[in-house]
Design an enzyme around this catalytic site. Structure first.
Site, PDB file in Angstrom:
ATOM      1  N   HIS A 305       0.859  -1.195   0.000  1.00  0.00           N
ATOM      2  CA  HIS A 305       0.000   0.000   0.000  1.00  0.00           C
ATOM      3  C   HIS A 305       0.890   1.238   0.000  1.00  0.00           C
ATOM      4  O   HIS A 305       1.948   1.249   0.623  1.00  0.00           O
ATOM      5  CB  HIS A 305      -0.898   0.012   1.253  1.00  0.00           C
ATOM      6  CG  HIS A 305      -2.089   0.898   1.114  1.00  0.00           C
ATOM      7  ND1 HIS A 305      -2.026   2.251   1.354  1.00  0.00           N
ATOM      8  CD2 HIS A 305      -3.351   0.639   0.709  1.00  0.00           C
ATOM      9  CE1 HIS A 305      -3.207   2.775   1.133  1.00  0.00           C
ATOM     10  NE2 HIS A 305      -4.036   1.827   0.740  1.00  0.00           N
ATOM     11  N   ASP A 363      -7.877  -5.475  -0.042  1.00  0.00           N
ATOM     12  CA  ASP A 363      -8.329  -6.337  -1.155  1.00  0.00           C
ATOM     13  C   ASP A 363      -7.948  -7.795  -0.984  1.00  0.00           C
ATOM     14  O   ASP A 363      -8.351  -8.627  -1.796  1.00  0.00           O
ATOM     15  CB  ASP A 363      -7.724  -5.803  -2.464  1.00  0.00           C
ATOM     16  CG  ASP A 363      -8.270  -4.437  -2.777  1.00  0.00           C
ATOM     17  OD1 ASP A 363      -7.461  -3.505  -2.970  1.00  0.00           O
ATOM     18  OD2 ASP A 363      -9.493  -4.285  -2.800  1.00  0.00           O
TER      19      ASP A 363
HETATM   20  C1  SDX Z   1      -6.165   0.005  -2.896  1.00  0.00           C
HETATM   21  O1  SDX Z   1      -4.484   4.506  -2.012  1.00  0.00           O
HETATM   22  C2  SDX Z   1      -5.403   3.880  -1.419  1.00  0.00           C
HETATM   23  O2  SDX Z   1      -5.822   4.252  -0.331  1.00  0.00           O
HETATM   24  C3  SDX Z   1      -5.940   2.684  -2.146  1.00  0.00           C
HETATM   25  C4  SDX Z   1      -6.947   1.835  -1.404  1.00  0.00           C
HETATM   26  C5  SDX Z   1      -8.237   2.599  -1.157  1.00  0.00           C
HETATM   27  O3  SDX Z   1      -8.965   2.201  -0.233  1.00  0.00           O
HETATM   28  O4  SDX Z   1      -8.563   3.508  -1.961  1.00  0.00           O
HETATM   29  O5  SDX Z   1      -6.411   1.424  -0.173  1.00  0.00           O
HETATM   30  C6  SDX Z   1      -7.342   0.608  -2.220  1.00  0.00           C
HETATM   31  O6  SDX Z   1      -5.885   0.345  -4.008  1.00  0.00           O
HETATM   32  C7  SDX Z   1      -5.314  -0.971  -2.127  1.00  0.00           C
HETATM   33  C8  SDX Z   1      -4.066  -1.449  -2.948  1.00  0.00           C
HETATM   34  C9  SDX Z   1      -4.558  -2.551  -3.911  1.00  0.00           C
HETATM   35  N1  SDX Z   1      -3.436  -2.902  -4.861  1.00  0.00           N
HETATM   36  C10 SDX Z   1      -2.846  -4.089  -4.793  1.00  0.00           C
HETATM   37  O7  SDX Z   1      -3.031  -4.920  -3.920  1.00  0.00           O
HETATM   38  C11 SDX Z   1      -1.903  -4.350  -5.968  1.00  0.00           C
HETATM   39  C12 SDX Z   1      -0.555  -4.877  -5.448  1.00  0.00           C
HETATM   40  N2  SDX Z   1       0.130  -3.792  -4.730  1.00  0.00           N
HETATM   41  C13 SDX Z   1       1.091  -2.988  -5.479  1.00  0.00           C
HETATM   42  O8  SDX Z   1       0.738  -2.758  -6.796  1.00  0.00           O
HETATM   43  C14 SDX Z   1       1.566  -1.788  -4.680  1.00  0.00           C
HETATM   44  O9  SDX Z   1       1.814  -2.227  -3.405  1.00  0.00           O
HETATM   45  C15 SDX Z   1       0.685  -0.554  -4.607  1.00  0.00           C
HETATM   46  C16 SDX Z   1       0.290  -0.063  -5.959  1.00  0.00           C
HETATM   47  C17 SDX Z   1      -0.549  -0.825  -3.826  1.00  0.00           C
HETATM   48  C18 SDX Z   1       1.488   0.543  -3.899  1.00  0.00           C
HETATM   49  O10 SDX Z   1       2.491   0.875  -4.748  1.00  0.00           O
HETATM   50  P1  SDX Z   1       3.551   2.026  -4.345  1.00  0.00           P
HETATM   51  O11 SDX Z   1       3.192   2.746  -3.120  1.00  0.00           O
HETATM   52  O12 SDX Z   1       3.798   2.840  -5.551  1.00  0.00           O
HETATM   53  O13 SDX Z   1       4.777   1.178  -3.918  1.00  0.00           O
HETATM   54  P2  SDX Z   1       5.837   0.673  -4.933  1.00  0.00           P
HETATM   55  O14 SDX Z   1       5.150   0.111  -6.138  1.00  0.00           O
HETATM   56  O15 SDX Z   1       6.817   1.766  -5.152  1.00  0.00           O
HETATM   57  O16 SDX Z   1       6.446  -0.528  -4.125  1.00  0.00           O
HETATM   58  C19 SDX Z   1       7.507  -0.281  -3.221  1.00  0.00           C
HETATM   59  C20 SDX Z   1       8.379  -1.529  -3.366  1.00  0.00           C
HETATM   60  C21 SDX Z   1       8.785  -1.800  -4.814  1.00  0.00           C
HETATM   61  O17 SDX Z   1      10.026  -2.455  -4.776  1.00  0.00           O
HETATM   62  P3  SDX Z   1      11.347  -1.543  -5.156  1.00  0.00           P
HETATM   63  O18 SDX Z   1      11.084  -0.909  -6.507  1.00  0.00           O
HETATM   64  O19 SDX Z   1      11.458  -0.544  -4.037  1.00  0.00           O
HETATM   65  O20 SDX Z   1      12.457  -2.553  -5.200  1.00  0.00           O
HETATM   66  O21 SDX Z   1       7.648  -2.678  -2.936  1.00  0.00           O
HETATM   67  C22 SDX Z   1       7.492  -3.574  -4.023  1.00  0.00           C
HETATM   68  C23 SDX Z   1       7.771  -2.808  -5.293  1.00  0.00           C
HETATM   69  O22 SDX Z   1       8.282  -3.666  -6.304  1.00  0.00           O
HETATM   70  N3  SDX Z   1       6.097  -4.020  -3.991  1.00  0.00           N
HETATM   71  C24 SDX Z   1       5.700  -5.276  -4.178  1.00  0.00           C
HETATM   72  C25 SDX Z   1       4.305  -5.233  -4.020  1.00  0.00           C
HETATM   73  N4  SDX Z   1       3.903  -3.984  -3.770  1.00  0.00           N
HETATM   74  C26 SDX Z   1       5.018  -3.242  -3.761  1.00  0.00           C
HETATM   75  N5  SDX Z   1       6.360  -6.400  -4.455  1.00  0.00           N
HETATM   76  C27 SDX Z   1       5.623  -7.523  -4.569  1.00  0.00           C
HETATM   77  N6  SDX Z   1       4.270  -7.574  -4.440  1.00  0.00           N
HETATM   78  C28 SDX Z   1       3.581  -6.447  -4.155  1.00  0.00           C
HETATM   79  N7  SDX Z   1       2.247  -6.485  -4.017  1.00  0.00           N
END
Ligand code: SDX
Length: 428
Positions: A305, A363
């Site tokens: 998140h 989720d």
């Molecule tokens: C919702 O914003 C909100 O409030 C949203 C929400 C709401 O109620 O409105 O809470 C609802 O959207 C919840 C999130 C649902 N999405 C997912 O479950 C999809 C999987 N999660 C990722 O796509 C990700 O965690 C995000 C999009 C949710 C957050 O992305 P960020 O904040 O941009 O973080 P990031 O992508 O920069 O990740 C930081 C690191 C990265 O590694 P590095 O580049 O630093 O090496 O963490 C890793 C990412 O690769 N990472 C993951 C991961 N999520 C982040 N690695 C593996 N699996 C994951 N799920």
């Protein structure tokens, strides 16, 4: 004396006020930055940017706290109901008994759709994704409800807000009915919001429908958990669309479109599909390995998140609700739940997820509950949109009512070609 920060560049000093909210991080007011320095801030994805001030929802990502108008989501999910939470988000206070009855009645008597809207559905293929239908039908509501699109009229804004909150369950249920070839069910005014939605979705004209009270309570709680969440991507989309003066139905349609993405609200559908693909606990290590592999675009859906760097408080309540529903439906041995719990255990003890502070989000468990209740995965995000509509309209109303609001228009860091003279085609 207002707290200030100082920016020094090439010997020139510029100061900027620091503003404090009720709780949470202070902000540096950079509205004069360009005028004073000729520079923009640069923050793709808005990781450190406050786009507005708001009194509706507060999240502390490190502490795993979510407050709606000051009330904790844990308490609201257990002690309150979705109609009360809607009232709270819209008006800022929990309703007293009289206000609650009046509010629920107003919502109930807006649940029907203009009969001609039903013909919209016949234009879609039966296998159309419900979110495609939601985008289209909600956007088209402004073509039917002309008396509630003058955003400068507070009364019309509230009528549009009630219409949107009230009609989303009807629209979503109709999308499901259309996909399975069953007749649309009309809303029933003697039912609660969640029960009405369940009967419009699963009821048929051939026999009476009575929803299980445990399932109704779970549905209502799922709506509460999805109601609002600060300035997330879809809420920011609604605010940006609203800042141009677009009508409320168009703004909410824009929010639905944004929510659909798998990184946002589409994650509940993606998370369940991921659990199905994993299938059995012994296959989890392979998926965890892929999630950690920088060269593999696979991510664990339902994990991580932007704000929560601790457990998403909604996920905890959702997990409890998941066990309640599966117990009630005698599906406690549901293989997907076993996979989900084992995946959560493995991930929470893996150094990669610990280091990156990746926890299950709202989720992760919701799809297991929704599937157990009988919804197809394609309906999961439509249910998220249904519940989030109250948050969108509350945030939209807050923005429109703010006398200082102006059209949102970000700038950029330009990395393209500097000026170059046009070259006629015979000289290229
Ligand atoms: C919702 O914003 C909100 O409030 C949203 C929400 C709401 O109620 O409105 O809470 C609802 O959207 C919840 C999130 C649902 N999405 C997912 O479950 C999809 C999987 N999660 C990722 O796509 C990700 O965690 C995000 C999009 C949710 C957050 O992305 P960020 O904040 O941009 O973080 P990031 O992508 O920069 O990740 C930081 C690191 C990265 O590694 P590095 O580049 O630093 O090496 O963490 C890793 C990412 O690769 N990472 C993951 C991961 N999520 C982040 N690695 C593996 N699996 C994951 N799920």
């Amino acid at each position: 004396m207002t707290e200030q920060v100082k920016l020094v560049e090439s010997g020139k000093e510029s100061t900027f006020p620091v503003l404090s909210g009720t709780v949470g991080p202070k902000v540096i007011d950079v509205r004069q930055l360009y005028a004073k320095t000729g520079h923009f801030t640069y923050d793709p994805g808005f990781t450190s940017t406050a786009s507005c001030d708001s009194a509706i929802t507060y999240i502390d990502g490190d502490e795993g706290v979510l407050l709606h108008r000051g009330y904790s989501i844990d308490e609201l999910a257990v002690e309150s109901d979705f109609m009360e939470v809607c009232y709270l988000l819209l008006y800022g206070e929990l309703p007293n008994a009289k206000q609650k009855v009046e509010f629920e009645r107003s919502v109930t008597y807006h649940t029907m759709l203009h009969e001609q809207i039903a013909t919209f559905y016949r234009g879609f293929r039966r296998d159309a994704h419900p979110m495609a239908i939601m985008c289209g039908v909600v956007g088209a509501l402004s073509a039917f409800y002309h008396d509630s699109i003058d955003i400068n009229d507070e009364r019309q804004r509230m009528i549009a807000s009630f219409r949107l909150i009230a009609k989303m369950p009807t629209i979503a249920a109709m999308a499901y009915k259309y996909s399975v070839g069953q007749p649309f069910q009309y809303p029933q005014n003697n039912l609660s919001y969640a029960e009405n939605f369940l009967q419009m979705t699963f009821g048929v004209p051939c026999e009476p429908y009575k929803a299980d009270p445990v399932i109704v309570r779970a549905m209502d709680r799922i709506f509460i958990l999805h109601a609002d969440h600060e300035q997330n991507a879809s809420t920011s989309t609604v605010r940006l669309a609203g800042s141009s003066g677009a009508n409320p139905f168009a703004c909410i349609a824009a929010g639905i479109a944004c929510l659909w993405g798998p990184a946002h609200g589409g994650a509940n559908e993606a998370a369940l599909n991921m659990l199905k693909e994993i299938g059995t606990p012994d296959r989890i290590p392979e998926y965890v390995r892929r999630a950690k592999d920088k060269d593999d675009p696979f991510r664990l859906m339902g994990f991580g998140h932007r704000v929560y760097k601790n457990y998403d408080p909604r996920a905890k309540v959702m997990q409890q609700t998941c066990h309640e529903v599966l117990d009630k439906l005698n599906k406690r041995d549901e293989p997907l739940l076993q996979v989900a719990m084992e995946l959560e255990h493995i991930a929470l003890n893996d150094s990669y997820f610990i280091e990156k502070k990746l926890y299950p989000n709202v989720d992760f468990y919701s799809g297991i509950i929704l599937q157990a209740i009988g919804f197809p995965t394609t309906m999961f995000t439509a249910l998220f949109a249904l519940a989030r509509t109250v948050g969108w309209v509350a945030q939209w109303n807050e923005m429109i009512a703010d006398p200082s609001q102006k059209i949102g228009r970000p700038r950029q860091l330009y990395t393209g070609q500097p000026y170059r003279k046009f070259v006629p085609v015979d000289q290229r």
